[in-house]
Design a protein around this motif. Structure first.
Motif, PDB file in Angstrom:
ATOM      1  N   VAL A 193       0.849  -1.191   0.000  1.00  0.00           N
ATOM      2  CA  VAL A 193       0.000   0.000   0.000  1.00  0.00           C
ATOM      3  C   VAL A 193       0.884   1.240   0.000  1.00  0.00           C
ATOM      4  O   VAL A 193       1.995   1.231   0.528  1.00  0.00           O
ATOM      5  CB  VAL A 193      -0.969   0.034   1.210  1.00  0.00           C
ATOM      6  CG1 VAL A 193      -1.967  -1.102   1.125  1.00  0.00           C
ATOM      7  CG2 VAL A 193      -0.219   0.000   2.521  1.00  0.00           C
ATOM      8  N   LEU A 194       0.361   2.288  -0.580  1.00  0.00           N
ATOM      9  CA  LEU A 194       1.079   3.555  -0.652  1.00  0.00           C
ATOM     10  C   LEU A 194       1.121   4.217   0.717  1.00  0.00           C
ATOM     11  O   LEU A 194       0.128   4.200   1.450  1.00  0.00           O
ATOM     12  CB  LEU A 194       0.362   4.456  -1.660  1.00  0.00           C
ATOM     13  CG  LEU A 194       1.103   5.664  -2.212  1.00  0.00           C
ATOM     14  CD1 LEU A 194       2.390   5.250  -2.911  1.00  0.00           C
ATOM     15  CD2 LEU A 194       0.198   6.392  -3.197  1.00  0.00           C
ATOM     16  N   ASP A 195       2.241   4.796   1.063  1.00  0.00           N
ATOM     17  CA  ASP A 195       2.402   5.505   2.324  1.00  0.00           C
ATOM     18  C   ASP A 195       1.406   6.669   2.391  1.00  0.00           C
ATOM     19  O   ASP A 195       1.288   7.448   1.445  1.00  0.00           O
ATOM     20  CB  ASP A 195       3.840   6.027   2.435  1.00  0.00           C
ATOM     21  CG  ASP A 195       4.132   6.656   3.770  1.00  0.00           C
ATOM     22  OD1 ASP A 195       4.693   5.955   4.625  1.00  0.00           O
ATOM     23  OD2 ASP A 195       3.806   7.844   3.972  1.00  0.00           O
ATOM     24  N   ASP A 196       0.695   6.769   3.509  1.00  0.00           N
ATOM     25  CA  ASP A 196      -0.307   7.827   3.656  1.00  0.00           C
ATOM     26  C   ASP A 196       0.319   9.206   3.849  1.00  0.00           C
ATOM     27  O   ASP A 196      -0.208  10.207   3.369  1.00  0.00           O
ATOM     28  CB  ASP A 196      -1.220   7.549   4.863  1.00  0.00           C
ATOM     29  CG  ASP A 196      -2.213   6.437   4.577  1.00  0.00           C
ATOM     30  OD1 ASP A 196      -2.670   6.301   3.424  1.00  0.00           O
ATOM     31  OD2 ASP A 196      -2.525   5.680   5.524  1.00  0.00           O
ATOM     32  N   ASN A 197       1.440   9.273   4.551  1.00  0.00           N
ATOM     33  CA  ASN A 197       2.038  10.566   4.895  1.00  0.00           C
ATOM     34  C   ASN A 197       2.880  11.153   3.773  1.00  0.00           C
ATOM     35  O   ASN A 197       2.864  12.358   3.556  1.00  0.00           O
ATOM     36  CB  ASN A 197       2.883  10.432   6.159  1.00  0.00           C
ATOM     37  CG  ASN A 197       2.036  10.053   7.346  1.00  0.00           C
ATOM     38  OD1 ASN A 197       0.935  10.574   7.522  1.00  0.00           O
ATOM     39  ND2 ASN A 197       2.514   9.119   8.152  1.00  0.00           N
ATOM     40  N   GLN A 198       3.664  10.323   3.108  1.00  0.00           N
ATOM     41  CA  GLN A 198       4.487  10.810   2.002  1.00  0.00           C
ATOM     42  C   GLN A 198       4.450   9.757   0.891  1.00  0.00           C
ATOM     43  O   GLN A 198       5.338   8.922   0.783  1.00  0.00           O
ATOM     44  CB  GLN A 198       5.922  11.080   2.445  1.00  0.00           C
ATOM     45  CG  GLN A 198       6.718  11.767   1.370  1.00  0.00           C
ATOM     46  CD  GLN A 198       8.001  12.373   1.905  1.00  0.00           C
ATOM     47  OE1 GLN A 198       8.388  12.165   3.039  1.00  0.00           O
ATOM     48  NE2 GLN A 198       8.658  13.140   1.073  1.00  0.00           N
ATOM     49  N   PRO A 199       3.377   9.786   0.079  1.00  0.00           N
ATOM     50  CA  PRO A 199       3.202   8.744  -0.925  1.00  0.00           C
ATOM     51  C   PRO A 199       4.316   8.692  -1.968  1.00  0.00           C
ATOM     52  O   PRO A 199       4.641   7.636  -2.477  1.00  0.00           O
ATOM     53  CB  PRO A 199       1.859   9.076  -1.567  1.00  0.00           C
ATOM     54  CG  PRO A 199       1.536  10.472  -1.165  1.00  0.00           C
ATOM     55  CD  PRO A 199       2.302  10.761   0.080  1.00  0.00           C
ATOM     56  N   TYR A 200       4.888   9.848  -2.271  1.00  0.00           N
ATOM     57  CA  TYR A 200       5.990   9.871  -3.234  1.00  0.00           C
ATOM     58  C   TYR A 200       6.824  11.121  -3.030  1.00  0.00           C
ATOM     59  O   TYR A 200       6.393  12.093  -2.406  1.00  0.00           O
ATOM     60  CB  TYR A 200       5.469   9.821  -4.688  1.00  0.00           C
ATOM     61  CG  TYR A 200       4.730  11.059  -5.121  1.00  0.00           C
ATOM     62  CD1 TYR A 200       5.402  12.125  -5.735  1.00  0.00           C
ATOM     63  CD2 TYR A 200       3.355  11.189  -4.916  1.00  0.00           C
ATOM     64  CE1 TYR A 200       4.717  13.271  -6.122  1.00  0.00           C
ATOM     65  CE2 TYR A 200       2.672  12.323  -5.309  1.00  0.00           C
ATOM     66  CZ  TYR A 200       3.360  13.354  -5.912  1.00  0.00           C
ATOM     67  OH  TYR A 200       2.683  14.489  -6.296  1.00  0.00           O
ATOM     68  N   THR A 201       8.028  11.067  -3.574  1.00  0.00           N
ATOM     69  CA  THR A 201       8.890  12.242  -3.661  1.00  0.00           C
ATOM     70  C   THR A 201       9.322  12.350  -5.123  1.00  0.00           C
ATOM     71  O   THR A 201       9.244  11.382  -5.884  1.00  0.00           O
ATOM     72  CB  THR A 201      10.134  12.138  -2.753  1.00  0.00           C
ATOM     73  OG1 THR A 201      10.841  10.936  -3.063  1.00  0.00           O
ATOM     74  CG2 THR A 201       9.746  12.116  -1.288  1.00  0.00           C
ATOM     75  N   VAL A 202       9.763  13.522  -5.504  1.00  0.00           N
ATOM     76  CA  VAL A 202      10.295  13.726  -6.844  1.00  0.00           C
ATOM     77  C   VAL A 202      11.809  13.733  -6.733  1.00  0.00           C
ATOM     78  O   VAL A 202      12.385  14.454  -5.918  1.00  0.00           O
ATOM     79  CB  VAL A 202       9.775  15.053  -7.456  1.00  0.00           C
ATOM     80  CG1 VAL A 202      10.400  15.301  -8.819  1.00  0.00           C
ATOM     81  CG2 VAL A 202       8.248  15.030  -7.554  1.00  0.00           C
ATOM     82  N   LYS A 203      12.441  12.878  -7.527  1.00  0.00           N
ATOM     83  CA  LYS A 203      13.896  12.731  -7.519  1.00  0.00           C
ATOM     84  C   LYS A 203      14.446  13.044  -8.896  1.00  0.00           C
ATOM     85  O   LYS A 203      13.707  13.074  -9.881  1.00  0.00           O
ATOM     86  CB  LYS A 203      14.275  11.278  -7.170  1.00  0.00           C
ATOM     87  CG  LYS A 203      13.727  10.768  -5.869  1.00  0.00           C
ATOM     88  CD  LYS A 203      14.639  11.105  -4.752  1.00  0.00           C
ATOM     89  CE  LYS A 203      14.148  10.471  -3.457  1.00  0.00           C
ATOM     90  NZ  LYS A 203      15.042  10.612  -2.382  1.00  0.00           N
ATOM     91  N   LYS A 204      15.732  13.238  -8.950  1.00  0.00           N
ATOM     92  CA  LYS A 204      16.432  13.405 -10.225  1.00  0.00           C
ATOM     93  C   LYS A 204      17.039  12.060 -10.611  1.00  0.00           C
ATOM     94  O   LYS A 204      17.599  11.350  -9.776  1.00  0.00           O
ATOM     95  CB  LYS A 204      17.561  14.439 -10.119  1.00  0.00           C
ATOM     96  CG  LYS A 204      17.077  15.848  -9.825  1.00  0.00           C
ATOM     97  CD  LYS A 204      16.459  16.458 -11.049  1.00  0.00           C
ATOM     98  CE  LYS A 204      16.124  17.924 -10.813  1.00  0.00           C
ATOM     99  NZ  LYS A 204      15.384  18.486 -11.932  1.00  0.00           N
ATOM    100  N   ALA A 205      16.900  11.690 -11.877  1.00  0.00           N
ATOM    101  CA  ALA A 205      17.498  10.463 -12.393  1.00  0.00           C
ATOM    102  C   ALA A 205      17.736  10.641 -13.884  1.00  0.00           C
ATOM    103  O   ALA A 205      17.090  11.469 -14.531  1.00  0.00           O
ATOM    104  CB  ALA A 205      16.574   9.269 -12.148  1.00  0.00           C
TER     105      ALA A 205
END
Length: 147
Positions: free
Chosen positions: A114-126
């Motif tokens: 399940v997706l994290d409720d507090n911080q579902p995603y971050t934006v990263k450089k790749a």
């Protein structure tokens, strides 16, 4: 097959084509929504993914997966598979994670996440595919669902 059935158990190994024959979904995509059941299949292959700027990684003894969103070139957008992950709770779909094995057509079922409720995603450089230009990618934080 009933729309809610999902017969695989954790650590089962299945040929990816057989998984899609049974449940539907895109055979090539890393994020494949089932066409027949309320499931979203995620496929991770950390070693191979690095060639395409996907830096999936496991933490906490395999109970947390940081999963890179889809889109090999340019900035990723919150559409298609990425949107399906983000909205999986509101759409009632289960996220099923599979681990690819090098040079194999088989995948191992790692479990429901399940997706994290507090911080579902971050934006990263790749980098983009084949060490292309740097871009923004989504890194989803997924937790193994408690049994």
């Amino acid at each position: 097959m009933s729309s809610n059935s999902f017969s695989l158990q954790e650590n089962d190994i299945i040929k990816r084509s057989e998984l899609h024959d049974q449940y539907g979904g895109n055979r090539q995509s890393g994020i494949a929504a089932s066409a027949k059941t309320p499931n979203i299949f995620l496929f991770t292959h950390p070693e191979e993914g690095k060639n395409h700027g996907y830096y999936d990684r496991w933490e906490k003894n395999g109970t947390v997966l940081f999963y890179c969103g889809e889109g090999q070139n340019g900035n990723q957008s919150m559409t298609k598979g990425n949107k399906a992950i983000l909205e999986h709770k509101s759409t009632g779909k289960s996220i099923r994670v599979f681990v690819n094995h090098s040079a194999s057509t088989h995948v191992r079922y790692a479990g429901e996440f399940v997706l994290d409720d507090n911080q579902p995603y971050t934006v990263k450089k790749a980098h983009a595919t084949n060490n292309g230009p740097e871009r923004n990618v989504f890194e989803f934080c997924l937790h193994k669902k408690s049994k």
